[in-house]
Enzyme design. Sequence first.
Site, PDB file in Angstrom:
ATOM      1  CG  HIS A  49      -2.031  -1.015   1.110  1.00  0.00           C
ATOM      2  ND1 HIS A  49      -2.009  -2.220   1.772  1.00  0.00           N
ATOM      3  CD2 HIS A  49      -3.191  -1.001   0.396  1.00  0.00           C
ATOM      4  CE1 HIS A  49      -3.105  -2.917   1.491  1.00  0.00           C
ATOM      5  NE2 HIS A  49      -3.844  -2.196   0.655  1.00  0.00           N
TER       6      HIS A  49
ATOM      7  CG  HIS B 247      -7.513   4.126  -3.260  1.00  0.00           C
ATOM      8  ND1 HIS B 247      -6.492   4.295  -4.173  1.00  0.00           N
ATOM      9  CD2 HIS B 247      -7.424   2.838  -2.838  1.00  0.00           C
ATOM     10  CE1 HIS B 247      -5.823   3.174  -4.302  1.00  0.00           C
ATOM     11  NE2 HIS B 247      -6.358   2.270  -3.501  1.00  0.00           N
ATOM     12  CG  ASP B 248      -5.288   2.258  -0.131  1.00  0.00           C
ATOM     13  OD1 ASP B 248      -6.180   2.226   0.742  1.00  0.00           O
ATOM     14  OD2 ASP B 248      -5.130   1.339  -0.960  1.00  0.00           O
TER      15      ASP B 248
END
Length: 674
Positions: free
Chosen positions: A376, A416-417
Amino acid sequence: MDKKAVESNAPLGQGRGQVHRERTPDLSSDLSFEELRNRFDTSATVRREIMSNPSTHGSATRQIVSGKIFKKCKSATFQIDGATYTIEQGALTIVRRSSSRGKTESSPPTDEQLDQLDLDTEHLPAVDTPDACDKAALRLRYLLRQLNRGEIPAETLQKNLQYAAKVLEAVYIDETKDRRGPEQPRMQPATLHMRRLRTPCWARCSVEKPNEAKPAVARQQSAPTLVFRRLADEDDELSEVQPDAVPPEVREWLASTFTRQLATAKRKSDEKPKFRSVAHAIRAGIFVDRIYRRVTNTALMQFPQDVVRVLKTLDEWSFDVFALHDASAGQPVKYLGYELLNRYGMIHKFKVPPTILENFLSRIEEGYCKFHNPYHNNLHAADVAQTVHYMLCQTGLMNWLSDLEIFATLVAAVIHDFEHTGTTNNFHVMSGSDTALLYNDRAVLENHHISAAFRLIRDEECNILQNLSRDEFREFRTLVIDMVLATDMSFHFQQLKNMRSLLTLAEPTVDKSKAVSLVLHCCDISHPAKRWDLHHRWTMSLLDEFFLQGDKERELGLPFSPLCDRNNTLVAESQIGFIDFIVEPSMGVCADMLECILGPLHSSTKNSSSSAGQEPINEESTGAEPISKFKIKKPWVACLTDNKKIWKEQAAKDAEARAKLEEETNGTSPPTEE
């Protein structure tokens, strides 16, 4: 006709005209009705025009014709020298200018007139007044000349262009209202408006001739019909997965990651219809946009040649984001995010200053690298953003969305992350982290991604939304929140269940927020649907991140989360289960949704093209055979099949290796006892 009669001081209703001109002393409020009517209607042509179409002039005009002039008068409309005037409670304004005035228009301004022009925007006339059109035209000519000389400040240019755009919009809206009758509704075409992506900003600076961006046309797939796969229709969880289908550890991971007992109800987005028109874009946007682009293009970010080489494959499904990472010196989000927002015209449409956008993307990239996550990180963000671009462009989805919705979708994919900790929501909840306490154990990471990103946008140096109106900002923020929250894996099965149920209706109506949310969620878990070399590399990175979390859980005395124990994890089996029960059904539902959305629009566009003189479609000529269903391209189907086949072969090899190891262990233990 006597203009001075109209511009006089006669009592028109309750007030006086607001367009002040030279007054005529020979008129008095004591004139008789016949004298007043003669003043207003000396032209037989105008009189016939008013009497032939009294409905377009309101009740006041009918009262003029019938001899009841100005009695209970709310408004009156009449023409003088090709210009239409309206009196509303005594206010005299020009509604529009007729094309017949073109014969008497003045010649273009001379250089001396332009030199004397003051570009101050403080004391300009209102945009709906006749003087505003002349002022705007004169200023646009002056701006063009100054741009060629390079002698105009950017702030002055922006203010004058905004004023000119408002004048053009006011003229267009008024022209549109005038052409429609009072009872004629505004018809919105059902055809699909095809977008064309802009030329990449790196291509403008390249020596080579840039390849023109393809128009995003929804294409009909010639491949075989998609095989529909269903996963637990009743509750869309794991109730129908056979116990022997996957190992217990994989089943536990699927259940703990992709299900939840209570799903919070999401507020349905309030979708406001907006007036869209090709004519509007032509009249009010294109000319001003070209001038604005001439300035902003000079300030666009420069792209290294290695980055340009990689970005030429940006439209491919299996885009190599690792190559972009290497070419960009570890800044894939910065270059890919900038390129996408430029290609879709968001920089120009929403007047995003290039330096502000560059600052924003650089700070977003730093946030992704904050915890040094193996998976991530900024690579994952760039990969998801590129996959979203493919779904928007190559399927034709971008033709269904508004500019603001595309802007929100691209930004949501990028952030989004943002500031992901490299651990799961369950880890935050079980360890009692501050983030879990802040968000009450609900969508812990997703809430943080959104909150941190919007806090960053509040910084003046990173505020890419500074030129949005208040309504645009609220709609943008709502869309981004909905999309990023939908990436919470615990909502997965409920999300698929809702969309699948919706698509079974006779005439499904898909909410735009839910549509783009599903697209982003599918792109977030799409790496098993990419080329094998990319998918395998992503898998190893994800397992490294899982194992690091397992090490932290061991230190804290917490039980291992599924797939986080580095000594007891079945890699191949976990990926087979992930593909079979998560990725493949998700991509299938997403494809069905896109075909449901774009199919009717594509058909209406095709029918309108046929009626315009093109050759009819072959399927229509048969008569008896139904027209083939609209299909999108699905490159992920072949990738999923190939990757699953490789994982099954790897699982068989791993099983043989484990069996051999057990056999050797059991075989060597008896001799040691003797």
